[in-house]
Design an enzyme around this catalytic site. Structure first.
Site, mmCIF file in Angstrom:
data_model
loop_
_atom_site.group_PDB
_atom_site.id
_atom_site.type_symbol
_atom_site.label_atom_id
_atom_site.label_comp_id
_atom_site.label_asym_id
_atom_site.label_seq_id
_atom_site.Cartn_x
_atom_site.Cartn_y
_atom_site.Cartn_z
ATOM 1 N N ASP A 191 17.980 -13.649 -31.014
ATOM 2 C CA ASP A 191 18.248 -12.571 -30.058
ATOM 3 C C ASP A 191 18.786 -13.195 -28.772
ATOM 4 O O ASP A 191 18.263 -14.191 -28.273
ATOM 5 C CB ASP A 191 16.958 -11.794 -29.775
ATOM 6 N N ILE A 192 19.844 -12.602 -28.244
ATOM 7 C CA ILE A 192 20.497 -13.170 -27.058
ATOM 8 C C ILE A 192 19.604 -13.064 -25.815
ATOM 9 O O ILE A 192 19.737 -13.844 -24.882
ATOM 10 C CB ILE A 192 21.877 -12.487 -26.840
ATOM 11 N N ASN B 169 12.975 -1.040 -33.806
ATOM 12 C CA ASN B 169 13.024 0.164 -32.991
ATOM 13 C C ASN B 169 13.921 1.166 -33.713
ATOM 14 O O ASN B 169 15.087 0.874 -33.988
ATOM 15 C CB ASN B 169 13.569 -0.166 -31.600
ATOM 16 N N GLN C 32 15.822 1.722 -29.567
ATOM 17 C CA GLN C 32 16.948 1.127 -30.295
ATOM 18 C C GLN C 32 18.217 1.233 -29.464
ATOM 19 O O GLN C 32 18.608 2.323 -29.043
ATOM 20 C CB GLN C 32 17.163 1.828 -31.650
ATOM 21 N N HIS D 91 18.164 -3.642 -37.432
ATOM 22 C CA HIS D 91 17.782 -5.048 -37.227
ATOM 23 C C HIS D 91 16.274 -5.144 -37.095
ATOM 24 O O HIS D 91 15.645 -4.349 -36.395
ATOM 25 C CB HIS D 91 18.466 -5.638 -35.994
ATOM 26 N N HIS E 169 13.220 -7.176 -35.734
ATOM 27 C CA HIS E 169 12.837 -8.202 -34.760
ATOM 28 C C HIS E 169 11.689 -9.029 -35.335
ATOM 29 O O HIS E 169 10.718 -8.470 -35.867
ATOM 30 C CB HIS E 169 12.313 -7.566 -33.467
HETATM 31 P P1 5GP Z 1 17.056 -2.959 -30.020
HETATM 32 O O1 5GP Z 1 16.636 -2.558 -28.619
HETATM 33 O O2 5GP Z 1 18.290 -2.207 -30.465
HETATM 34 O O3 5GP Z 1 15.935 -2.882 -31.012
HETATM 35 O O4 5GP Z 1 17.394 -4.492 -29.957
HETATM 36 C C1 5GP Z 1 18.690 -4.980 -29.846
HETATM 37 C C2 5GP Z 1 18.554 -6.464 -29.584
HETATM 38 O O5 5GP Z 1 19.797 -7.059 -29.821
HETATM 39 C C3 5GP Z 1 18.154 -6.775 -28.140
HETATM 40 O O6 5GP Z 1 16.934 -7.506 -28.129
HETATM 41 C C4 5GP Z 1 19.330 -7.585 -27.611
HETATM 42 O O7 5GP Z 1 18.940 -8.646 -26.783
HETATM 43 C C5 5GP Z 1 20.001 -8.068 -28.880
HETATM 44 N N1 5GP Z 1 21.450 -8.196 -28.761
HETATM 45 C C6 5GP Z 1 22.303 -7.277 -28.278
HETATM 46 N N2 5GP Z 1 23.567 -7.725 -28.341
HETATM 47 C C7 5GP Z 1 23.494 -8.970 -28.884
HETATM 48 C C8 5GP Z 1 24.488 -9.955 -29.198
HETATM 49 O O8 5GP Z 1 25.686 -9.786 -28.993
HETATM 50 N N3 5GP Z 1 24.043 -11.111 -29.741
HETATM 51 C C9 5GP Z 1 22.712 -11.341 -29.982
HETATM 52 N N4 5GP Z 1 22.399 -12.525 -30.514
HETATM 53 N N5 5GP Z 1 21.759 -10.439 -29.701
HETATM 54 C C10 5GP Z 1 22.149 -9.272 -29.158
#
Ligand code: 5GP
Ligand code: ZN
Length: 137
Positions: free
Chosen positions: A30-31, A86, A93, A99, A101
């Site tokens: 995760d970035i 999420n 989300q 995805h 985590h």
């Molecule tokens: P969500 O909130 O949708 O469950 O989580 C999305 C996750 O994707 C976040 O933790 C965010 O840091 C990660 N993320 C978003 N864009 C990128 C990206 O371009 N590269 C990587 N490695 N992670 C990303």
């Protein structure tokens, strides 16, 4: 999907720190990690959420999650992990490609379990909640 950031990572158009890959899934850091070794495991096929993912990809996705958990366990030796996703905007989300985590945890890191996400809920009679859910079967 061309405008999906995670599909672009799968296609190699956007860089990511991959830690595991097979024909069905890709796992990358995760970035914005919540902890050291925070990994996202995604199906290579685009699906906005679990209910949009074809059943034949369910097993490979969870097998991939199990494999990556093992990798993290052996490599980083965390005290535990939070594993989950999420589902929907209200649940946090922000990327519309399913995805999972995997967030390694350490003793005393200050976080709780996923059931501690909501603090304002006042529990009601469990029997009536269960009855309402079962009407949808
Ligand atoms: P969500 O909130 O949708 O469950 O989580 C999305 C996750 O994707 C976040 O933790 C965010 O840091 C990660 N993320 C978003 N864009 C990128 C990206 O371009 N590269 C990587 N490695 N992670 C990303
Ligand atoms: Zn996608």
């Amino acid at each position: 999907m061309a405008d999906c950031i995670f599909c672009r990572i799968v296609a190699g158009e956007v860089k990511a720190h991959a830690v595991y890959e097979n024909e069905s899934v890709l796992a990358f850091l995760d970035i914005h990690p919540a902890s050291r070794g925070h990994v996202l495991v995604i199906p290579k096929v685009h699906a906005e959420s679990l209910d949009h993912l074809e059943d034949r990809y369910l097993g490979p996705l969870f097998s991939g999650v199990k494999t990556v958990m093992g990798l993290l366990d052996r490599a980083l030796k965390p005290a535990g992990m939070n594993v989950g996703w999420n589902h929907g905007w209200a649940a946090g989300q922000r990327v519309g490609h399913l995805h999972v985590h995997i967030i390694p945890r350490q003793r005393g890191d200050g976080g709780g379990g996923i059931q501690s996400l909501i603090h304002s809920f006042v529990a009601e009679d469990l029997a009536s909640v269960a009855a309402q859910i079962k009407t949808a079967q």
